[in-house]
Design an enzyme around this catalytic site. Structure first.
Site, short mmCIF file in Angstrom:
data_model
loop_
_atom_site.label_atom_id
_atom_site.label_comp_id
_atom_site.label_asym_id
_atom_site.label_seq_id
_atom_site.Cartn_x
_atom_site.Cartn_y
_atom_site.Cartn_z
N GLU A 17 60.27 28.77 36.06
CA GLU A 17 59.28 29.84 36.23
C GLU A 17 59.91 30.99 37.00
O GLU A 17 60.58 30.76 38.00
CB GLU A 17 58.06 29.31 36.99
CG GLU A 17 57.02 30.40 37.24
CD GLU A 17 55.91 29.95 38.18
OE1 GLU A 17 55.05 29.16 37.75
OE2 GLU A 17 55.91 30.40 39.36
N TYR A 49 51.81 36.01 36.42
CA TYR A 49 50.96 37.18 36.18
C TYR A 49 50.14 37.44 37.43
O TYR A 49 49.51 36.51 37.96
CB TYR A 49 50.02 36.82 35.02
CG TYR A 49 49.06 37.88 34.59
CD1 TYR A 49 49.47 38.92 33.76
CD2 TYR A 49 47.73 37.84 34.97
CE1 TYR A 49 48.58 39.89 33.34
CE2 TYR A 49 46.83 38.80 34.56
CZ TYR A 49 47.26 39.82 33.74
OH TYR A 49 46.37 40.78 33.32
N HIS A 77 52.36 34.04 31.73
CA HIS A 77 51.13 33.49 32.29
C HIS A 77 50.07 34.58 32.09
O HIS A 77 50.38 35.78 32.16
CB HIS A 77 51.27 33.23 33.78
CG HIS A 77 52.30 32.19 34.13
ND1 HIS A 77 52.29 31.51 35.34
CD2 HIS A 77 53.37 31.71 33.45
CE1 HIS A 77 53.30 30.67 35.38
NE2 HIS A 77 53.98 30.78 34.25
N GLY A 108 42.97 32.00 37.00
CA GLY A 108 43.17 32.92 38.13
C GLY A 108 42.15 32.57 39.21
O GLY A 108 41.43 31.58 39.10
N ASP A 109 42.10 33.40 40.24
CA ASP A 109 41.20 33.09 41.36
C ASP A 109 40.11 34.14 41.48
O ASP A 109 40.36 35.33 41.28
CB ASP A 109 42.01 33.01 42.66
CG ASP A 109 42.89 31.77 42.66
OD1 ASP A 109 42.35 30.67 42.49
OD2 ASP A 109 44.13 31.92 42.77
#
Ligand code: FAD
Length: 283
Positions: A17, A49, A77, A108-109
């Protein structure tokens, strides 16, 4: 170029990654790392991302640049919280037009201040459905061996994860330091009828301070004893040896237990991953 599910069907994969660099020096470092990895014959790379789309153009530039220049696929991502359906469809169209065949579909958050997220999506599975309905990309998803911090309990976490993996092609895990955390998760998924391959995400203990903070944010276990050894190293060479040795031990246990591949969080640097792969005899 082969898709990641095709590579997984063909045998054990080796992947890394990257994160999108922010400075010219960072871009040069990433280029140097890619060249240093040439002898490894990587199966694929992935590029993170920025949640909500920050830095999205750099992710795209890096992914498309690597995919065009190297003989392995680069996978972006992509997170869905905070995005509209139209926005995500446009980004996916653009990736497919640029020859990108794989995507890591993530939630995502939500906003850190607790305010409700804007946009059309709540869960990664909705992005998986969006990509799948279009039918032109292979789909990876995230898995959390120690349970995702937003999950109410372990059983619910595993139920949602199994359903998401069943709709996707493969998974990649959050980092963990105890191989049993990964192996138990795989057994729990199998008990739910889910056999989608899940790649272990390997985070070498290169930077104990930031990994400790990240583990705390994710309610994940943190090996203080190993961190103390790394922090007490007398010089860079000893530090590198401790980090490589501990990562080799984890990877060897996972390989012995038949993992479908290894995915390294290399933080855009080659030294540790090269040392680990060399010691494992995977070069
Ligand atoms: P989800 O699968 O949606 O799960 C999130 C929570 O929702 C879980 O608790 C799950 O059990 C629950 N849930 C799922 N479906 C339902 C449902 N139908 N009903 C109720 N609850 C449900 N973040 C970034 O911003 N950028 C990145 O590049 C990035 N890369 C990552 C790569 C990997 C390999 C991993 C493991 C994580 C990555 N992340 C990244 C972090 C990730 O976006 C966050 O951890 C996020 O909080 C959860 O994403 P998810 O895709 O696992 O979400």
């Amino acid at each position: 170029m082969a898709t990641i599910p095709e590579l997984l069907r063909a045998g054990r994969t080796l992947s890394v990654e990257f994160f999108p660099p922010k400075t010219p020096e960072g871009h040069a470092q990433l280029d140097a790392t890619l060249r240093a990895f040439e002898p490894l014959h990587l199966s694929f790379v992935s590029v993170t991302y920025g949640a909500g789309g920050t830095n999205r153009d750099v992710t795209r530039e890096i992914v498309v640049g690597i995919n065009d220049a190297w003989p392995f696929p680069a996978m972006p991502h992509l997170t869905c919280i905070g995005h509209s359906r139209v926005e995500l469809e446009a980004m996916l169209d653009d990736y497919v037009a640029a020859g990108i065949d794989n995507v890591l579909a993530l939630a995502g958050d939500p906003p850190a201040d607790g305010s409700p997220a804007e946009g059309d999506f709540t869960y990664a599975s909705e992005l998986v459905d969006l990509v799948r309905a279009r039918g032109d990309m292979a789909i990876g998803v995230a898995a959390f061996p120690e349970v995702h911090p937003r999950s109410a309990d372990r059983a619910e976490d595993r139920r949602h994860l199994a359903a998401k993996l069943a709709a996707a092609d493969f998974g990649i895990t959050q980092f963990f330091f105890d191989p049993d955390d990964y192996l138990v998760m795989i057994d729990e998924l199998a008990a739910l009828g889910c056999h989608t391959p899940v790649l272990p995400g390997i985070m070498p203990m290169t930077n104990p301070t930031s990994i400790r903070r990240f583990a705390a944010m994710n309610d994940a276990a943190f090996p203080e004893e190993l961190a103390a050894k790394v922090e007490a190293a007398v010089d860079g060479a000893e530090r590198l040896r401790i980090v490589v040795d501990s990562t080799v031990e984890l990877c060897q246990e996972l390989l012995d237990r038949g993992v479908p591949g290894l995915h390294f969080y290399c933080l855009n640097r080659p030294e540790v991953t090269l040392g680990v792969v060399e010691a494992l005899g995977l070069r």
